[in-house]
Each structure stands twice: as C-alpha cells, then as structure tokens.
Write a protein that holds these residues in place. Structure first.
Motif, PDB file in Angstrom:
ATOM      1  N   LEU A 559      47.306 -17.224   9.939  1.00 23.29           N
ATOM      2  CA  LEU A 559      46.381 -18.260  10.408  1.00 23.29           C
ATOM      3  C   LEU A 559      47.087 -19.599  10.608  1.00 23.29           C
ATOM      4  CD1 LEU A 559      43.347 -17.514   8.079  1.00 23.29           C
ATOM      5  CD2 LEU A 559      43.354 -17.333  10.580  1.00 23.29           C
ATOM      6  N   ARG A 572      37.651 -10.132   4.836  1.00 23.11           N
ATOM      7  CA  ARG A 572      38.456 -11.020   5.669  1.00 23.11           C
ATOM      8  C   ARG A 572      38.928 -12.238   4.859  1.00 23.11           C
ATOM      9  NH1 ARG A 572      35.502 -15.310   8.654  1.00 23.11           N
ATOM     10  NH2 ARG A 572      33.708 -15.754   7.336  1.00 23.11           N
ATOM     11  N   PHE A 574      39.823 -16.427   5.443  1.00 25.60           N
ATOM     12  CA  PHE A 574      39.619 -17.491   6.434  1.00 25.60           C
ATOM     13  C   PHE A 574      39.980 -18.845   5.846  1.00 25.60           C
ATOM     14  CE2 PHE A 574      35.678 -16.980   4.134  1.00 25.60           C
ATOM     15  CZ  PHE A 574      35.206 -18.271   3.956  1.00 25.60           C
ATOM     16  N   ASP A 578      38.349 -24.082   9.640  1.00 26.06           N
ATOM     17  CA  ASP A 578      38.192 -23.467  10.962  1.00 26.06           C
ATOM     18  C   ASP A 578      37.676 -22.036  10.768  1.00 26.06           C
ATOM     19  OD1 ASP A 578      38.262 -22.784  13.580  1.00 26.06           O
ATOM     20  OD2 ASP A 578      40.461 -22.877  13.791  1.00 26.06           O
ATOM     21  N   ALA A 580      35.859 -20.031  12.174  1.00 22.72           N
ATOM     22  CA  ALA A 580      35.785 -19.085  13.279  1.00 22.72           C
ATOM     23  C   ALA A 580      37.029 -18.218  13.331  1.00 22.72           C
ATOM     24  CB  ALA A 580      35.617 -19.826  14.599  1.00 22.72           C
ATOM     25  N   ARG A 581      38.120 -18.769  12.873  1.00 22.25           N
ATOM     26  CA  ARG A 581      39.363 -18.017  12.874  1.00 22.25           C
ATOM     27  C   ARG A 581      39.542 -17.347  11.521  1.00 22.25           C
ATOM     28  NH1 ARG A 581      43.748 -21.860  13.384  1.00 22.25           N
ATOM     29  NH2 ARG A 581      45.150 -20.075  13.369  1.00 22.25           N
ATOM     30  N   SER A 582      39.697 -16.060  11.559  1.00 25.00           N
ATOM     31  CA  SER A 582      39.938 -15.379  10.297  1.00 25.00           C
ATOM     32  C   SER A 582      40.798 -14.159  10.560  1.00 25.00           C
ATOM     33  CB  SER A 582      38.615 -14.971   9.640  1.00 25.00           C
ATOM     34  OG  SER A 582      37.974 -13.979  10.414  1.00 25.00           O
ATOM     35  N   VAL A 583      41.367 -13.615   9.502  1.00 26.84           N
ATOM     36  CA  VAL A 583      42.078 -12.344   9.650  1.00 26.84           C
ATOM     37  C   VAL A 583      41.368 -11.311   8.797  1.00 26.84           C
ATOM     38  CG1 VAL A 583      44.322 -13.341  10.162  1.00 26.84           C
ATOM     39  CG2 VAL A 583      43.693 -12.894   7.793  1.00 26.84           C
TER      40      VAL A 583
END
Lengths: 779, 329, 159
Positions: A559, A572, A574, A578, A580-583
């Motif tokens: 990230l 996940r 995060f 932010d 909205a961005r996650s792995v």
C-alpha cells in the motif's frame, strides 16, 4: 510493530470472539465422521486384554502364564516384572506400576495382559493364567489408615500408616479468632466418591515400528504427560515416541493421569511387534476411576456480630484409594480452595489423604474444590440464619475485592463476585421467594470460586512455557494451527481457531486446527485445572499477533503506507487515511511469503512466579480465578422425599466469555454433573467392592431431571486473560451443590450433610424433623 | 464385550417352536426382545447354547383389546390409543419401563418374565468370580441374606403388577399343549429368585388376555426409582377399583420391585370392599399392605424406605382413583 | 464361524449382504466388519444409547440387537442421515446450537431426534425430553440438545 495486546480494543471491534461460535468439528461429530480412538484400525491389529485382581489387597507369590504364552493366536503376554518402573502423574508421588508388582491393591488392579488375534482368544488366554496370591488385610476406611496398620498399602505411607499426604497449614491465629467470635458454625460434610463417567470408554491403540518408533493413539486429555510417562516406564526416549490424541469423548479429569492400560497397551505392541488396541469395558472404566475422592470434612467458621468472617478451621480426611494420582494436590485443594470468594483473615487446615484398597481417586471436574465448597456454603447459610442476615448480604460483606491477595498469598487479579451476587439475586426473584415459598418449595444460594489454570506446571523442570502454539500459513491461504492442547469436547479447538481468525481478521474456515500429534504439536500441558482458555488462549494470541505483524508489514509495502498505521479488516488490510485502498489477506500473505516462504509463527504462555515461600505455597496459585453465585429452586414431594430442581440461575464470572455457546455449554454441563453428585451418583462400595460399576446403577441425571437454567455472564475483563477471559470449565460446577442443599433447607427445613441426597434421605430428614416437633413454614 | 457362541433358531410356527423346545430341552432360552437376556448373556449369566427366537410367530404379535400377544413390543403398546384408554394402569406401567430405546425392542412377554435382579447377580463374570459367585449363577450361597437355600433377587418388571390388578390371564404354549392361567398363577410364591415362575420346561408365553370387566375399572400404576428413566422399579404399585357411587365395589392392589415375585394382595384388600371412599379408607389399605411386603437390600434404595413408600403409594393410588376425581367406573 | 449365515438387510438405503454367526451383534458388525464407526460403543449393555440406530425407522439399541434378527429389515445409522452434500436439519441444529460437545453420544441423540420428528414433527418440550431419555450425555446437561431439537422442529426438521 503491532504485536501489542488487543486488550484495548473495544468489544464491538471483535468479529468472532464474544459471540456464539459453533464448534469447528461439529459437522464431523453430527455425521459420525469424527474419529475417536476406537474408530481407528491398523493392519494386523491385535486385541489387548487385561487380567485384573479379584483381591482387594494381596501379595503376589507367582503368576503362571506358560499356558497363555503357548496358545495359538496369542502374540504377547505381560506381567508386572517386565516394566516395573513406578510412575505417577505427580513426579513426587510415583507409586503406580503399569501392572501389579509384588502386590495388588484393589479389586480391578491389573495383574497380567495379553495381546491376541481377537477378543475371544485374548479372554481365553487370560483365563489360563494362574495367579498365586496371599490375601492381606484390606483397608477400606481411611480413618483406620490414619494410624499405623499391620500391612501398609504402600511402603511410602507415613510412619507405618496408610497416610499418603498430610497437610497442615495455619495463617493468622485461628484459636484467637474463634475465642472472640460471637457466632460460629460447624458443618461435618460427608461425600461419597463420584466418577467422571465420560461416554467414551478408555481406549488406546499402539504400534511399534521397525524404525524404532512407537506410536500411541489414546483417549487422553493430557497427551504430554502420557508422552513423558511412556518414555519413563518403557525406557524409550521421548523423541522416539509419537502420541496422537484423536477425538476424545469426554474426560472431566478422568483421562488426565497417564493410565496403566495406556502403558500396557504400548508395551504389548512392543512385545508383539504388532499394533494393539485395548478398549476397556465400562466396568473396567469404573475400576480405573480417578474420580472425586470420598471425603469427610469438618468445617468451622467464625463470624463477628456483623457477619464479617473471622476465620476458618478445616479438617479433611480424603479416601485416596490405591494410588497417589493427583492426591497431593487434592489434599491441598480441599483446604486452600476455601480461600475465595471471601476474605478469610485467619485460616487453619489439616488434611489427610489416606490410601485404601479401592480404585484410585484422582482429579474430577472442579478437583478438590467441590466438597470443601459445599461445606463452606452450607455453613454460610447456617450462619446467615443465626446472624439474621440475608445470605446474599452475608456473602457480599465478605467478598474479596479485585486486585487483592488472600492470606495465603493467592493473587486475585479480577473478581466480579459482587456483580454475580447482584445479577442472580435480581434474576431469581430472591427477595420475594426466600423463606416465603410454600412448604416443600425452596430457594437457595451457593457460591463458587475456582482456579483458572494451575500456575504450577506439574513438570516444572525444565522450566518451559505451559503452552505453545505454532501457526503455519502457506500459499493456499490456509492457516494451520499446532498445539498439544487437548480438545475433549469443551471447545478448545474452536477457541484456538477463533482467536487466530480474530487476530488475523480472516474467516474461520481458513484456520485448521491440526489434531494433536506430538511429532508436530508443540507442548501444551493439556486439559486439566481449567487452564486451556487462559494459557493456550494467550499463547494463540501471541502466535497470531506475530504472524499479523508480518502480514501488516507486507501490506504496508503493497500500500506504500507506514506499517504502524495499517489496520486489520475482514480478510483485508487497509490504511485508514485511504480506506478505499486495501490489500486482501491473500495478497498480503503472498507478498510476505516472497521473503521466507510459508509463514510460521509461535506464541507461548509462561505464568509468572507466584505464591508464598511456605511449604505447599504453590498449591492453588493461579493466574486468575473464576467466581460464581448460583440460586437453585427446588420442589419436594414431602411425603416421598422425591425432589427436583426446577430452576437454576447461574451467575458466573469467567471474565469476558470468548465463545458464549461453549461457555453456556460448560455451565449447563457443570450444573448437570453437580446435580448428579448431589442427587444420586455414588461409587457404592461395600467394603472394597464396588457394587455399581455400570451406567445402569450409577445414577447420572436424565433429561427429565434437569432444571431450567439461566446463565448470567457478568464478568469484567481479567487483566491477564486472553482478551479478558478466564476459565469456565470447572468453576461452574461447585456452586450447584450447596445451592441445592440450601434450597432444600428452605423447602423443608432440613440440613443435608451427607451426599448424595437421595429421596430416602430427604424423607428420613423430614420424618426426623417432625418427630422432633420442629415446625417449618407452618408444617 | 461379546456373546459366547450359540445357535439361533427362528421357528415360523408354534408347532415348530414346540418341537424345537422338546428337542433342545434344558439347553435353550427363548428370545423375545433381548434387551434383558442379551445383556445378561454378555455378562455370562446363565447363558445357554441355543436361543429360540419368537419373533416370527405372527400370532404372538397380535394386538387386540382383549388379547395382547406376548411378542408385542412395548413401544407398540405405548402408542395404542385403544389399549391405553382401556387399561390406564397398563399404559402407565409401559410408559415407565426403562427407556424409549429399550421399549422399542422389549416385549410384553419379556417384561412379564424379566429375570429377577440383584446387586450380586447382575454383574460381570469377573465381578462375581471375585466374590465367589452366588446361588443364582455359578455359586452356592446368597450374599444378600447369607444362607444357601433361597435366592432373594428382586422381581423387576413393571407390567406384572398392572396386569395383575386387571385380572389378566396368560396363554401358555408348550410341549404339552396350550393352557391359560391367571397371571397371578404364573409367579411362584413358593419359589424364589431362581424358581421364579411356574412355566413347565419348554413352555412360553403366547399372549395376555384381559377380561371385559377390567375395562370397567379405574386403575393406575406408580413406580419408585431414583431416575425417571432407565431405572428398574424399586417399588411398583398397581391399583384397580370400581366404585358404586362412593362405595368400593371392587379393589385389587399389586406390588412389584420388592420381592422375588410380584404379588396381588387380595387377602389384605378383601375386607375393605364395601367401604365408602374416605381418606381413612385409603390410609388403612396402604397401612394394611405395608407390613406384608418384605423387600431386601439388593437394590439402590434401602428396604425400609421402600416399605414405607409402599403404604404411601397405595394410599395415593386410591386417592387418584377416588370417585370424586371423576375416575369412577 | 459355526452357524454363520448370509444375511441380507437394508443399510442406509442400500441392500447389503453379510456373513455373520448367530451371536453377532449389530453394533459389532457395523463397527468392526463394515467399518461404520459412527455408532458408538459406550457401555455395550443398552444403558447409554450411544449405539442407537434406526431399525425400520425406530430407534434401537444396536448393542443388544442380533444381526440375524435384522434380516430383511431396514437399518439406518448416523452415516445415512445426511445427504453427501448437506447436513440433515437435525444435524445442522445440533451444530448451530452447541448440542454436541465431546460428540460421543451425538449420533445416538440425533437418531432418536430424527425418529421423533418423523413421527411427531411438532413435539412439545416434554415429548422431546421423553424421546431422548434413553440417551445419556455427560457433557451438555441436555439443555442445548433439547433446544437444538426444538429448533430443528421449527425448521421443519422431519427430514
């Protein structure tokens, strides 16, 4: 890195823990696919059978096994001389042998063993074995054994007596306390022995292979102690022994000692070179026993005029049966487990555990804490009456506060005992019922206190953690958990999986708890002393947090965010700035694996040193304690003495309940087992002979006898428990029995000091009261 | 646990059965539901080399209001509304036998002839050997009442007291033909825990018959035991009566679970017939029966208590059946 | 084996033929010969209910049943209750409601419950308690077992 405790996390943040988590192995159990030891088979497997002593006490002159050895289909015959190394669950009292050496000490003691092609052949072979034995005086009354006897059951008996363990403890000044006490009460409790009666009989399967290894599958709740004992007695290094615990059909303490048949079965496998299975029949399970000790105690309690406790003066004589087993611990527990839930300023205890020619007693659910609790709580009920104080109020006035120490230096980290009292008083409608229900109906209060894990590992050398948990996460995204903790139905596999899943934020089905196998499972001391949730739970959390740290680091890398800011979401990772961005979990895992392959992590739990420096100071020390306040309601048919509990309100402090389904199940099951001991279960001896070694005659309560149960979980988080949790496996039993006794008193005005309280006893009590013209509630 | 080998015969007709019985004289047991017999066989209690199963004999499975085949399963009886309402004592007795799992297999005949029980008998071979065995199996002395003549094992069926007060008769078939006797005559009051019935060698129960009069009586069965299921009776009391208004026209009381056979107490109850319903009457009947029963200490609850409860159970049964309760017939 | 005969019966919906001597007990046949180990041996004397199977739909103690006497009848064990891909509603309820702890008695309870719900899809609590009163559980205190059967009944668990 973020391997800090989750303690600070708000409860709402927990996805799984604190909820109702069905058992992970549930689908296997409901379809008959869960594998218990007797469900396993090995190619060429033989049947092992035992010849047992018909004598309660006898010296063995000779055993002639020649005919058995020569029988077709017989592959091994064993007697005590082959593996005579003494063993015992406590290293300080090794007085058992796999098969009898020199003497037999109870009806059912193991004399010889056979491995044969089938059951019939094995039994025929046993029938040919001739044992020449000289009967010795039999000792069945522990009081007789307090004095020197002609033929002590063991040489190690104290000064020619049958005393296995003597405990004398005195804190404060009990005589002075009693001398100035305006109110004293005294209860002589008498308790028949009871036994675990788990549904799965004892069973072991063993196989010695040409590579020099021995594999043992056994219905055990403490695989590690079995592992050690096999090594000691068979003379094989531990690394060449592999112990596997399949599914276990209940234990309750009865599968916690290393048991002689387990060693004999392994020995037969070694001798015969073939796999051997030994399944005990139900009668043999009764003889193996290790159940709750037949006990007599004498409990005196002193109060000041306001109902404040001044002191306890306790004596106990405990019938140990033929061996020591956990008896040294039992002897301490029968005194020191009276140290809570009340503040006891002066305390004296004299306890004796005495060998008798009966099947050995040992550890059974709420070990050592049940019988003493009964007498104390009945005494409190009597004191409340004498003092004219409500039983709740009397207890509340004496409650130990959180973060306090008892006079014998138990540290009480957390206690919600007062909240238990409040909750159960309100829910049960106590105020409008106590002494106000019609004659024949009654309500009673009993309270509880128990250890949340024995602080002292039985094998304290070498000094190592009491629990270790290993995790492995590989490219498939599955997480395998290894630990030698022993799920015996209490749900520890589920808890282990849930803790790992909670910490890693993953779905429960990613986590597989590997069956206990000493080749891969790191040591955990197993299921006894209510230690698993607390110790394994902490170890599991630590292991999971270590793995999480590496996943977080990998996620941060993906990230482009600082690792310390990464949060764990559902499957996940995060960065809150932010979101909205996650792995995904899998992405993070695969990233982390680039550096080192499959991830592995480890966690462990070692309890802090605690307790005083006096003799026996460690007994009863625990990293935390559970508390309980139960109210029972009963209905008595006053003409027959037949009674039944109609309702039990069970307020329990297990800290934070991590799996409510399992905690409720433990409490309901504990109540059932406590009711059994109270209402009818008894090891019914006539002399040395057990009259009822059968489930028909051993009166486990049936569903019709069960009350409505309200479980009230009111504990505060324990500061050291995993996610704030403490035990819920044994403590829930102890309050049941005195609550029943005190409810019966409220119903019919009769005190019961002798267990079990069967209908004839109640009837006799009512008759006796009437004969003495003592009226109760107008009758 | 295993069964020692035996031969199993499953005759399809009564004639075949009788012929087999003649041939195997003394070397067989009849097998009905097997819930008692096979458990005893597993403990090697008086096991025989042959079993003759009665399960194929269709007439023994017939179930009518006036005739209940000996091989009718208790579970069938439990669900038979007509029989239940005709004979409340029987229904109550059936409901309280052992467990649903046992009742699924156990039969009417099997319960009437269920072997007597004792702490010193219903034990494994090992257990009994360690004590030197007992009169009833493999030994020569009694451990309940130390002597060598008489076995004190306790009759433990539930149906017998109920059927006794309903004036049931039993149809018996054997090598010498078919006969019908009052159920009361099946039990040998001159016998003991071993010589416990009056069946001749080779005879078996074919059916229980119930007279029309039994359906005009009110009846009830009560059982004392430690647990509400599983347990054999520590005491079973059946009472049947008929009232004319509040006058007692007919009274029968029977007990089980106390001695080596179930007993009906006609000589005790006869003087009470003709009396009016009253709590004194009910008390008196119970009090009259109590001194006559002689339980021994070979079950879970002490004999003295079981004796006291006999009096109470009789009284309570009568109270239940009292005319004011609407149960008058 | 002396007296051994070929015996045909239905097992979990499939016909089977076995060779068994007269003294062969159904539980032993299931566990040892057919390796259907879901039926458990708890006491071997009919006093625990762990060996319960259905014979012609009725819960039966397989430890006290001779193989020869099930000839021509339909035997259902715990292995035959679920479809390969889905638990029976009673099984599902046992999992969800925590009605199984050690699990050793569970097959017997489930078979008793399945038979009850087939005969009486909406049993009262008392009827449930009565139906399971031949099965012994040492773990649960029966509370959650009764709740699970109630839940299965509500879910239409006659199956």
């Amino acid at each position: 890195m973020s391997s800090g405790p989750l303690r600070s996390a708000a409860p709402a943040a927990m996805r799984l823990l604190g909820g109702r988590i069905p058992y992970v192995e549930g689908p296997l159990k409901v379809t008959g696919r869960a594998e218990y030891t007797d469900d396993l088979a090995r190619p060429g497997m033989l049947v092992g059978k035992l010849l047992r002593s018909p004598w309660p006490h006898a010296r063995i002159r000779s055993i002639d096994v020649r005919e058995a050895r020569g029988m077709p289909g017989v592959f091994a015959v064993l007697t005590g001389d082959r593996y005579p190394t003494p063993f015992g669950v406590l290293p300080i009292t090794r007085d058992e042998t796999a098969l009898a050496v020199e003497k037999v000490r109870y009806i059912g003691d193991i004399v010889a063993a056979v491995a044969a092609q089938d059951e019939l052949t094995a039994e025929r072979a046993l029938a040919t074995i001739r044992v020449d034995a000289e009967p010795l005086p039999e000792y069945t009354d522990p009081r007789v054994g307090l004095r020197p006897v002609d033929e002590p059951i063991h040489r190690r008996g104290l000064n020619g007596t049958n005393i296995q363990k003597e405990v004398r403890q005195h804190f404060g000044d009990v005589d002075a306390a009693f001398a100035q006490a305006p109110v004293t009460v005294r209860v002589h409790g008498s308790f028949a022995g009871v036994t675990h009666a788990f549904t799965e009989p004892l069973v072991t399967l063993a196989e010695a292979t040409p590579n020099g290894r021995l594999t043992v599958w056994s219905a055990t709740q403490v695989p590690h102690y079995l592992h050690r004992t096999l090594s000691e007695v068979l003379g094989i290094p531990m690394h060449r022994i592999r112990v596997i615990k399949p599914e276990v059909g209940g234990g309750f303490g009865g599968k916690s000692d290393p048991l002689p048949h387990e060693i004999v079965c392994a020995a037969l496998a070694i001798e015969s070179g073939r796999p051997v299975k030994m399944l005990l029949d139900r009668e043999e399970v009764f003889y193996t026993n290790h159940g709750r000790h037949p006990t007599e105690n004498d409990v005196r309690i002193a109060f000041d005029a306001e109902g404040r406790l001044l002191g306890y003066d306790i004596e106990a004589v405990i019938d140990g049966g033929a061996w020591s087993s956990f008896g040294t611990v039992t002897t301490y527990y029968n005194g020191v487990l009276a140290m809570g839930p009340y503040r006891v300023p002066n305390f004296r205890y004299v306890g004796h555990r005495v060998y008798t020619n009966k099947p050995p007693s040992g550890a059974m659910r709420a070990h050592g804490g049940t019988n003493i609790r009964y007498s104390v709580e009945v005494a409190f009920d009597e004191a409340a009456e004498q003092l004219g104080i409500d039983p709740f109020e009397l207890r509340a006035r004496n409650a130990l506060p959180p973060n306090s120490d008892t006079i014998n230096q138990f540290h009480i980290s957390s206690t919600s005992f007062l909240r238990c009292l409040e909750a159960v008083r309100e829910r049960s409608g106590w105020a409008s019922k106590f002494r106000q229900l019609p004659y024949g109906k009654g309500i009673g209060l009993g309270c509880g206190f128990y250890i949340s894990g024995s602080n002292s590992p039985i094998h304290f050398t070498p000094k190592m953690p009491q629990s270790t948990v290993h995790l492995k996460a590989d490219m498939d995204g599955g997480i395998t958990v290894h630990s030698m903790q022993a799920d015996i139905g209490q749900g520890s596999n589920t808890l282990l999986a849930a803790i790992v899943a909670e910490v890693l934020g993953v779905d429960l089905d990613r986590v597989h708890v590997h069956p206990v196998d000493s080749d891969v499972s790191p040591v955990d001391l197993g299921s006894y002393s209510s230690r698993v949730t607390f110790m394994m739970g902490n170890a599991a959390r630590q292991a999971a947090e270590a793995m999480r740290a590496r996943l977080v680091r990998a996620a941060a890398e993906l990230l482009g965010a600082p690792a310390e800011r990464i949060e764990v979401g559902h499957e996940r990772f995060f960065w809150p700035e932010d979101p909205a961005r996650s792995v995904s979990f899998l992405e993070a895992l695969h990233k982390a694996m680039e550096a080192e392959g499959a991830l592995q992590s480890s966690g462990s739990f070692t309890s802090k040193p605690m307790g005083g420096s006096f003799k026996g100071a460690r007994a009863g020390t625990a990293p935390a304690y559970s508390f309980a306040a139960y109210v029972a309601e009963v209905e008595v048919d006053v003409e027959t003495g037949v009674y039944r509990p109609t309702h039990i309100y069970a307020a329990f402090d297990c800290g934070r309940p991590l799996n409510r389904l399992a905690v409720e199940g433990q409490i309901e099951g504990s109540i059932h087992m406590g009711l059994g001991q109270f209402m009818g279960e008894t090891m019914n001896y006539r002399g040395a002979r057990l009259l009822n070694p059968a489930l028909l005659d051993y009166k486990i309560p049936m569903p019709e006898q069960m009350p409505e149960i309200d479980v009230l979980l009111v504990g505060d988080d324990d500061p050291d428990g995993p996610f704030g949790a403490k035990e819920a496996g044994e403590g829930p039993l102890v309050a049941t029995l005195p609550a029943m006794a005190n409810a019966l008193y409220d119903a019919v005005g009769v005190r019961f000091y002798r267990l079990p309280v069967t209908p004839d006893v109640v009837w006799k009590g009512i008759q006796g009261r009437r004969a003495a013209a003592r009226r109760w509630k107008g009758n | 646990m295993h069964l020692d080998p035996f031969e199993l015969h499953r005759p399809a007709t009564v004639e075949e059965t009788v012929a087999l019985a003649r041939e195997l004289a003394g070397r067989f047991d009849y097998l009905a539901g097997g819930t008692d017999l096979l458990a005893n066989y597993k403990m090697h209690l008086n096991a025989k080399p042959h079993l003759i199963a009665l399960d194929r004999l269709a007439p023994l499975r017939e179930r009518r209001l006036d005739r209940i085949g000996a091989m009718v399963r208790l579970a069938e009886l439990e669900r038979d509304g007509a029989i239940r309402s005709a004979y409340p004592a029987l229904a109550e007795a059936v409901d309280q036998v052992a467990t649903p799992l046992v009742r699924a297999s156990a039969t009417v005949g099997g319960n009437l002839l269920v072997d007597t029980r004792c702490f010193f008998f219903n034990q494994s071979y090992f257990w009994r050997a360690s004590l030197g065995f007992c009169l009833k199996a493999d030994g020569d002395r009694c451990h309940v009442v130390p002597q060598k003549e008489r076995c004190y094992a306790t009759f433990s069926g539930d149906l017998a007291p109920a059927l006794l007060v309903l004036d049931a008769e039993v149809e018996i078939v054997g090598p010498d033909g078919r006969r019908r006797i009052p159920l009361a005559s099946l039990y040998d009051e001159g016998g003991d825990g071993i010589r416990r019935h009056r069946l001749a060698p080779g005879e078996f129960l074919a059916a229980v018959t119930l007279p029309e009069a039994a359906r005009r009586r009110s009846s009830t069965y009560a059982k004392l035991r430690v647990r509400p299921s599983f347990d054999f009776p520590e005491l079973g009391v059946a009472v049947a009566c008929r009232w004319a208004g509040d006058r007692l026209e007919h009274l029968a009381v029977a007990t089980g679970g106390l001695e080596t056979y179930p007993r009906r107490w006609d000589d005790v109850t006869a003087p009470f017939v003709g009396r009016r319903a009253s709590s004194e009457l009910f008390r008196e009947v119970g009090a009259a029966i109590r001194p006559r029963v002689r339980p021994v200490h070979n079950t879970f609850l002490p004999p003295d208590y079981r004796k006291q409860m006999t009096e109470l159970f009789v009284r309570r049964a009568l109270e239940r059946l009292a005319p004011t309760s609407g149960a008058a017939g | 084996m002396p007296g051994a005969r070929r015996i045909r019966f239905g097992l979990n919906g499939h016909p089977v033929e076995v060779t068994a001597p007269p003294e062969r007990i159904l539980l032993d046949l299931l566990r040892d010969d057919l390796r259907l180990t879901g039926s458990k041996r708890g006491c071997d004397l009919g006093t625990c209910g762990c060996c319960t199977v259905l014979v012609d739909g009725r819960p039966t103690l397989s430890c006290l049943t001779l193989v020869h006497l099930v000839e021509g009848r339909e035997v259902m064990t715990i292995e035959g209750i679920a479809s390969p891909h889905e638990l029976h509603p009673v099984q599902r309820a046992f999992v969800e409601h925590g009605a199984t702890q050690c699990g050793f008695c569970t097959p017997g309870f489930i078979l008793s419950a399945v038979a009850l719900l087939r005969e009486n899809p909406q049993p009262t609590r008392a009827q449930i308690v009565r139906a399971i009163s031949g099965n012994l559980c040492r773990c649960t205190g029966y509370t959650k077992i009764v709740e699970a059967i109630e839940a299965a009944s509500r879910a239409g668990g006659a199956g």
